[in-house]
Design a protein around this motif. Structure first.
Motif, PDB file in Angstrom:
ATOM      1  N   THR A 101      27.705 -27.815   7.180  1.00 32.62           N
ATOM      2  CA  THR A 101      28.910 -28.416   7.735  1.00 32.62           C
ATOM      3  C   THR A 101      28.837 -28.440   9.258  1.00 32.62           C
ATOM      4  O   THR A 101      28.519 -27.438   9.888  1.00 32.62           O
ATOM      5  CB  THR A 101      30.158 -27.626   7.280  1.00 32.62           C
ATOM      6  N   VAL A 102      29.119 -29.612   9.832  1.00 31.30           N
ATOM      7  CA  VAL A 102      29.084 -29.753  11.289  1.00 31.30           C
ATOM      8  C   VAL A 102      30.496 -29.658  11.849  1.00 31.30           C
ATOM      9  O   VAL A 102      31.472 -29.932  11.159  1.00 31.30           O
ATOM     10  CB  VAL A 102      28.422 -31.077  11.728  1.00 31.30           C
ATOM     11  N   ASN A 103      30.595 -29.272  13.103  1.00 26.13           N
ATOM     12  CA  ASN A 103      31.884 -29.116  13.766  1.00 26.13           C
ATOM     13  C   ASN A 103      31.941 -29.968  15.018  1.00 26.13           C
ATOM     14  O   ASN A 103      30.946 -30.513  15.469  1.00 26.13           O
ATOM     15  CB  ASN A 103      32.117 -27.641  14.126  1.00 26.13           C
ATOM     16  N   ARG A 104      33.105 -30.064  15.609  1.00 25.97           N
ATOM     17  CA  ARG A 104      33.379 -30.724  16.883  1.00 25.97           C
ATOM     18  C   ARG A 104      32.853 -32.148  16.966  1.00 25.97           C
ATOM     19  O   ARG A 104      33.248 -33.002  16.196  1.00 25.97           O
ATOM     20  CB  ARG A 104      32.869 -29.874  18.032  1.00 25.97           C
ATOM     21  N   LYS A 138      31.369 -33.658  13.843  1.00 24.05           N
ATOM     22  CA  LYS A 138      32.419 -33.975  12.882  1.00 24.05           C
ATOM     23  C   LYS A 138      33.052 -35.329  13.212  1.00 24.05           C
ATOM     24  O   LYS A 138      33.273 -36.157  12.330  1.00 24.05           O
ATOM     25  CB  LYS A 138      33.461 -32.867  12.909  1.00 24.05           C
ATOM     26  N   HIS A 160      31.563 -34.159   6.230  1.00 23.79           N
ATOM     27  CA  HIS A 160      30.735 -33.819   7.394  1.00 23.79           C
ATOM     28  C   HIS A 160      29.745 -32.670   7.139  1.00 23.79           C
ATOM     29  O   HIS A 160      29.737 -31.661   7.834  1.00 23.79           O
ATOM     30  CB  HIS A 160      31.608 -33.553   8.632  1.00 23.79           C
ATOM     31  N   ASN A 161      28.875 -32.883   6.162  1.00 28.62           N
ATOM     32  CA  ASN A 161      27.871 -31.875   5.824  1.00 28.62           C
ATOM     33  C   ASN A 161      26.486 -32.522   5.872  1.00 28.62           C
ATOM     34  O   ASN A 161      26.213 -33.484   5.149  1.00 28.62           O
ATOM     35  CB  ASN A 161      28.140 -31.307   4.428  1.00 28.62           C
TER      36      ASN A 161
END
Length: 169
Positions: A43-46, A49, A114-115
């Motif tokens: 999972t991605v962030n910021r 995402k 968002h993975n």
């Protein structure tokens, strides 16, 4: 697969479409479920995402438009009933706009989670669509339309909506 409208109709109206799209959707669902469990580390962030969300928006909206122009705005059902090959409109850009549209929507939905680990599902879905279409509907169309369909295949991609570049002499 019989879903003909009349006895002279040579092609099924719906073909294998509902089953094939269901299989692609199940691959997306599998990816979504795995992204919450085994694959949660991808999972991605910021910023990542936001990029996933932006790509998802583009794919879902373009997929809906492609599907609409292929299924609703093209009168393709009349062509099927009359055993004619549809090659204009959206069909001049992709041979399978309804599959393409659904596929893009399903990719977009997959991207909403968002993975990174779910991204390999996209070429897997493409491979499934390609293999099944080549072994079913494309064979039927070759038998029905022969050289006309061969020429069409040389000009227009199976799934990705863009015209092929042909060499000029």
């Amino acid at each position: 697969m019989k879903n003909y409208m009349n006895k002279d109709q040579k092609m099924p109206l719906y073909g294998i479409g509902p089953f094939l799209i269901l299989a692609v959707a199940l691959l997306s669902l599998l990816g979504i479920l795995l992204s919450y469990t085994v694959l949660s580390g991808g999972t991605v962030n910021r910023t990542g995402k936001l990029l996933f969300y932006f790509a998802a928006f583009l794919l879902i909206s373009s997929g809906l438009l492609i599907w609409f122009f292929g299924a609703v705005h093209s009168d393709v059902d009349t062509y099927i009933k009359e055993n004619r090959l549809k090659t204009d409109g959206i069909y001049a850009w992709t041979r399978n706009p309804m599959y393409t549209g659904w596929w893009f929507v399903l990719i977009g939905i997959l991207l909403l989670f968002h993975n990174l680990w779910t991204l390999p599902l996209i070429p897997l879905q493409w491979a499934l669509l390609t293999v099944v279409l080549k072994r079913t509907e494309e064979q039927w169309l070759r038998e029905l339309f022969g050289e006309e369909y061969e020429r069409y295949c040389k000009r227009v991609n199976r799934l990705l909506p863009c015209k092929k570049q042909t060499a000029s002499m």
